[in-house]
Design a protein around this motif. Structure first.
Motif, PDB file in Angstrom:
ATOM      1  N   VAL A   1      -3.530   8.520  21.493  1.00 51.22           N
ATOM      2  CA  VAL A   1      -4.423   8.630  20.331  1.00 51.22           C
ATOM      3  C   VAL A   1      -3.629   8.459  19.037  1.00 51.22           C
ATOM      4  O   VAL A   1      -4.032   7.713  18.127  1.00 51.22           O
ATOM      5  CB  VAL A   1      -5.149   9.997  20.336  1.00 51.22           C
ATOM      6  N   HIS A   2      -2.487   9.136  18.946  1.00 50.59           N
ATOM      7  CA  HIS A   2      -1.627   9.092  17.763  1.00 50.59           C
ATOM      8  C   HIS A   2      -1.211   7.649  17.460  1.00 50.59           C
ATOM      9  O   HIS A   2      -1.266   7.199  16.311  1.00 50.59           O
ATOM     10  CB  HIS A   2      -0.390   9.963  18.022  1.00 50.59           C
ATOM     11  N   ARG A   3      -0.801   6.957  18.507  1.00 50.20           N
ATOM     12  CA  ARG A   3      -0.299   5.584  18.337  1.00 50.20           C
ATOM     13  C   ARG A   3      -1.397   4.643  17.873  1.00 50.20           C
ATOM     14  O   ARG A   3      -1.229   3.886  16.915  1.00 50.20           O
ATOM     15  CB  ARG A   3       0.287   5.112  19.665  1.00 50.20           C
ATOM     16  N   TRP A   4      -2.562   4.686  18.526  1.00 52.51           N
ATOM     17  CA  TRP A   4      -3.615   3.736  18.185  1.00 52.51           C
ATOM     18  C   TRP A   4      -4.285   4.041  16.854  1.00 52.51           C
ATOM     19  O   TRP A   4      -4.694   3.125  16.130  1.00 52.51           O
ATOM     20  CB  TRP A   4      -4.630   3.662  19.327  1.00 52.51           C
ATOM     21  N   LEU A   5      -4.364   5.314  16.511  1.00 55.85           N
ATOM     22  CA  LEU A   5      -4.858   5.646  15.171  1.00 55.85           C
ATOM     23  C   LEU A   5      -3.894   5.126  14.115  1.00 55.85           C
ATOM     24  O   LEU A   5      -4.312   4.694  13.028  1.00 55.85           O
ATOM     25  CB  LEU A   5      -5.042   7.158  15.025  1.00 55.85           C
ATOM     26  N   GLY A   6      -2.605   5.168  14.421  1.00 56.38           N
ATOM     27  CA  GLY A   6      -1.594   4.622  13.514  1.00 56.38           C
ATOM     28  C   GLY A   6      -1.742   3.127  13.337  1.00 56.38           C
ATOM     29  O   GLY A   6      -1.627   2.602  12.215  1.00 56.38           O
ATOM     30  N   PHE A   7      -2.019   2.405  14.436  1.00 59.69           N
ATOM     31  CA  PHE A   7      -2.232   0.965  14.340  1.00 59.69           C
ATOM     32  C   PHE A   7      -3.439   0.641  13.462  1.00 59.69           C
ATOM     33  O   PHE A   7      -3.424  -0.309  12.675  1.00 59.69           O
ATOM     34  CB  PHE A   7      -2.464   0.369  15.743  1.00 59.69           C
ATOM     35  N   ILE A   8      -4.494   1.442  13.605  1.00 58.97           N
ATOM     36  CA  ILE A   8      -5.739   1.185  12.878  1.00 58.97           C
ATOM     37  C   ILE A   8      -5.579   1.407  11.375  1.00 58.97           C
ATOM     38  O   ILE A   8      -6.053   0.619  10.560  1.00 58.97           O
ATOM     39  CB  ILE A   8      -6.874   2.082  13.429  1.00 58.97           C
TER      40      ILE A   8
ATOM     41  N   VAL B   1      -2.718   3.222   4.901  1.00 58.94           N
ATOM     42  CA  VAL B   1      -1.989   4.451   4.545  1.00 58.94           C
ATOM     43  C   VAL B   1      -0.719   4.109   3.785  1.00 58.94           C
ATOM     44  O   VAL B   1      -0.374   4.771   2.791  1.00 58.94           O
ATOM     45  CB  VAL B   1      -1.660   5.266   5.814  1.00 58.94           C
ATOM     46  N   PHE B   2      -0.025   3.070   4.206  1.00 55.76           N
ATOM     47  CA  PHE B   2       1.199   2.645   3.511  1.00 55.76           C
ATOM     48  C   PHE B   2       0.883   2.246   2.070  1.00 55.76           C
ATOM     49  O   PHE B   2       1.552   2.696   1.128  1.00 55.76           O
ATOM     50  CB  PHE B   2       1.841   1.474   4.251  1.00 55.76           C
ATOM     51  N   ILE B   3      -0.144   1.420   1.879  1.00 53.18           N
ATOM     52  CA  ILE B   3      -0.503   0.952   0.536  1.00 53.18           C
ATOM     53  C   ILE B   3      -0.954   2.117  -0.344  1.00 53.18           C
ATOM     54  O   ILE B   3      -0.521   2.250  -1.496  1.00 53.18           O
ATOM     55  CB  ILE B   3      -1.613  -0.120   0.622  1.00 53.18           C
ATOM     56  N   VAL B   4      -1.824   2.972   0.188  1.00 52.20           N
ATOM     57  CA  VAL B   4      -2.338   4.104  -0.592  1.00 52.20           C
ATOM     58  C   VAL B   4      -1.215   5.064  -0.967  1.00 52.20           C
ATOM     59  O   VAL B   4      -1.173   5.579  -2.090  1.00 52.20           O
ATOM     60  CB  VAL B   4      -3.441   4.833   0.205  1.00 52.20           C
ATOM     61  N   SER B   5      -0.287   5.295  -0.043  1.00 55.62           N
ATOM     62  CA  SER B   5       0.814   6.230  -0.304  1.00 55.62           C
ATOM     63  C   SER B   5       1.790   5.671  -1.343  1.00 55.62           C
ATOM     64  O   SER B   5       2.229   6.399  -2.246  1.00 55.62           O
ATOM     65  CB  SER B   5       1.564   6.539   0.996  1.00 55.62           C
TER      66      SER B   5
ATOM     67  N   ILE C   1       7.165   9.919   1.719  1.00 57.18           N
ATOM     68  CA  ILE C   1       7.330  10.164   3.162  1.00 57.18           C
ATOM     69  C   ILE C   1       6.129   9.604   3.924  1.00 57.18           C
ATOM     70  O   ILE C   1       6.293   8.956   4.963  1.00 57.18           O
ATOM     71  CB  ILE C   1       7.495  11.674   3.436  1.00 57.18           C
ATOM     72  N   CYS C   2       4.923   9.843   3.395  1.00 53.40           N
ATOM     73  CA  CYS C   2       3.715   9.326   4.059  1.00 53.40           C
ATOM     74  C   CYS C   2       3.742   7.806   4.160  1.00 53.40           C
ATOM     75  O   CYS C   2       3.293   7.227   5.161  1.00 53.40           O
ATOM     76  CB  CYS C   2       2.467   9.773   3.307  1.00 53.40           C
ATOM     77  N   ALA C   3       4.282   7.152   3.118  1.00 58.09           N
ATOM     78  CA  ALA C   3       4.398   5.691   3.164  1.00 58.09           C
ATOM     79  C   ALA C   3       5.404   5.249   4.222  1.00 58.09           C
ATOM     80  O   ALA C   3       5.245   4.187   4.830  1.00 58.09           O
ATOM     81  CB  ALA C   3       4.820   5.163   1.790  1.00 58.09           C
ATOM     82  N   SER C   4       6.427   6.074   4.467  1.00 53.31           N
ATOM     83  CA  SER C   4       7.465   5.710   5.439  1.00 53.31           C
ATOM     84  C   SER C   4       7.015   5.908   6.884  1.00 53.31           C
ATOM     85  O   SER C   4       7.528   5.242   7.790  1.00 53.31           O
ATOM     86  CB  SER C   4       8.735   6.542   5.191  1.00 53.31           C
ATOM     87  N   LEU C   5       6.075   6.804   7.119  1.00 49.01           N
ATOM     88  CA  LEU C   5       5.691   7.145   8.499  1.00 49.01           C
ATOM     89  C   LEU C   5       5.122   5.959   9.284  1.00 49.01           C
ATOM     90  O   LEU C   5       5.498   5.770  10.451  1.00 49.01           O
ATOM     91  CB  LEU C   5       4.706   8.317   8.486  1.00 49.01           C
ATOM     92  N   PRO C   6       4.217   5.141   8.719  1.00 47.91           N
ATOM     93  CA  PRO C   6       3.766   3.972   9.488  1.00 47.91           C
ATOM     94  C   PRO C   6       4.908   3.008   9.806  1.00 47.91           C
ATOM     95  O   PRO C   6       4.903   2.372  10.867  1.00 47.91           O
ATOM     96  CB  PRO C   6       2.738   3.313   8.551  1.00 47.91           C
ATOM     97  N   VAL C   7       5.887   2.918   8.900  1.00 44.40           N
ATOM     98  CA  VAL C   7       7.018   2.000   9.105  1.00 44.40           C
ATOM     99  C   VAL C   7       7.933   2.514  10.215  1.00 44.40           C
ATOM    100  O   VAL C   7       8.252   1.789  11.170  1.00 44.40           O
ATOM    101  CB  VAL C   7       7.818   1.815   7.795  1.00 44.40           C
TER     102      VAL C   7
END
Length: 392
Positions: free
Chosen positions: A11-18, A23-27, A349-355
């Motif tokens: 769930v964590h992984r696929w929500l991250g893909f979506i 999230v990166f842009i907003v952060s 940090i939030c911007a870095s998490l998807p990366v």
């Protein structure tokens, strides 16, 4: 890994893909916007003035000064921002939406900022709408942020150390390890430390996108309180039967004098409304310049400046006070400069998490064929060893 954690990881992984890209842009845009007032004050001298021991000009005079600069413009509201800040008058014309900066002591026009060309306004629109139409952009951003909250919760479940011996490793980054290990720690450890603040930033952000979130905050703040919501949200209408032929004092000046009397500690006042489509002038009084909490709310007749509705901060419900503090909480300035710094770091940090999360996933994908190859080699060697032993 247990079956439960495997399901959570999925769930964590696929929500991250979506939601990862949004999230990166907003952060990132949140980081940039966090200190926009301080940066713009340093860049543009026309935003500030030298404080003087003389009263401000009347709002109608400041309004007239701005409209003389943009003679074809239409007035759209104004703000008196404090003793050492230029007043701002919003004007629209063919060129776009202007914010005209006027010296509140002498009426001199100091600057003209076209909002469509202002870097920080563009950043704000990306942050709020991704530069999409407002209705669509709000939905996309709000949904992605909601998904991000779920990601943070599932991330905590995955991070939670199973054994006591794992706790130290879960709280620290192994800087001396291989870069993949450092990346893994950056994702997990920084994600853990930022979760609480990140969720607060996310909830306050969602209240700007979803009305149900704003109402939820209002209802949560008012648990156990008796609230007259109809009174708090009342929208008044002009009660002037006939417009007086000779009005000696403009309505906005009468309104300003009322605010100064009723809210004597006010330093920042916003006015909007009073145009053709509006029966009233809204006034909002704040105790601290560029801080949007603890406000007193006013409604005035647009023809005479008569006070129609007054709701001081002291009589607002806890839920309304919480909603009024939403912006200051979202950018961290509710806690002053330290709060802004914390909001900036957490947003980064939030911007870095998807990366970092994507790097972890790619690393595991690249590892699988190699791991299979190692197993095949081991199996072949074992088979050859057994065959040689059998032949002896």
């Amino acid at each position: 890994m247990s079956a439960f954690k495997k399901a959570v990881l999925f769930v964590h992984r696929w929500l991250g893909f979506i939601s990862g890209l949004v999230v990166f842009i907003v952060s990132i845009t949140g980081c940039i916007f966090c200190f926009q007032d301080e940066i713009q004050d340093a860049m543009y001298s026309y935003r500030t003035v030298q404080a003087q021991n003389t009263p401000f000009l009347k709002p109608s005079q400041l309004q007239q000064a701005a409209l003389q600069t943009l003679k074809d413009g239409k007035y759209g509201g104004m703000a008196i921002l404090g003793p050492n800040r230029a007043a701002t008058v919003r004007v629209t014309d063919k060129a776009g939406f202007h914010v005209v900066y006027v010296n509140p002591y002498n009426g001199k026009v100091l600057g003209d900022d076209i909002m469509q060309k202002n870097f920080f306004i563009i950043v704000e629109f990306i942050h709020l709408y991704l530069l999409l139409p407002a209705k669509i952009g709000k939905l996309v951003v709000g949904t992605s942020v909601l998904i991000f909250v779920a990601i943070m919760i599932t991330g905590i479940i995955l991070w939670w150390p199973k054994r006591k011996s794992d706790r130290k490793r879960s709280f620290t980054i192994k800087w001396g390890g291989r870069w993949r290990r450092v990346n893994y720690d950056l994702h997990n450890v920084l994600g853990f430390y930022s979760t609480a603040i990140a969720i607060i930033l996310a909830i306050t952000g969602m209240s700007m996108s979803f009305e149900w979130m704003e109402k939820g905050i209002y209802a949560t703040g008012n648990i156990g309180s008796k609230v007259n919501r109809e009174f708090e949200e009342r929208e008044m209408k002009s009660d002037t039967v006939s417009i007086p032929a000779n009005i000696s004092v403009p309505a906005i000046d009468v309104a300003y004098q009322t605010i100064k009397k009723q809210s004597p500690h006010t330093q920042m006042v916003f006015f909007y409304g009073g145009e053709k489509q509006s029966d009233i002038i809204h006034g909002t009084a704040y105790p601290t310049p560029l801080h949007y909490s603890f406000s007193d709310s006013y409604q005035f007749d647009k023809h005479t400046g008569k006070l129609l509705h007054f709701l001081p901060n002291t009589k607002k419900s806890p839920g309304m006070k919480l909603n009024n503090m939403n912006y200051d909480i979202h950018v961290g300035q509710i806690a002053g400069l330290p709060g802004k710094i914390i909001a900036f770091i957490v947003s980064l940090i939030c911007a870095s998490l998807p990366v970092t999360g994507l790097i972890i996933w790619l690393g595991k994908r690249n590892k699988k064929p190699k791991a299979k190859k190692v197993r095949d080699i081991a199996h072949r060697k074992t088979h050859q060893h057994l065959k040689a032993t059998t032949n002896i």
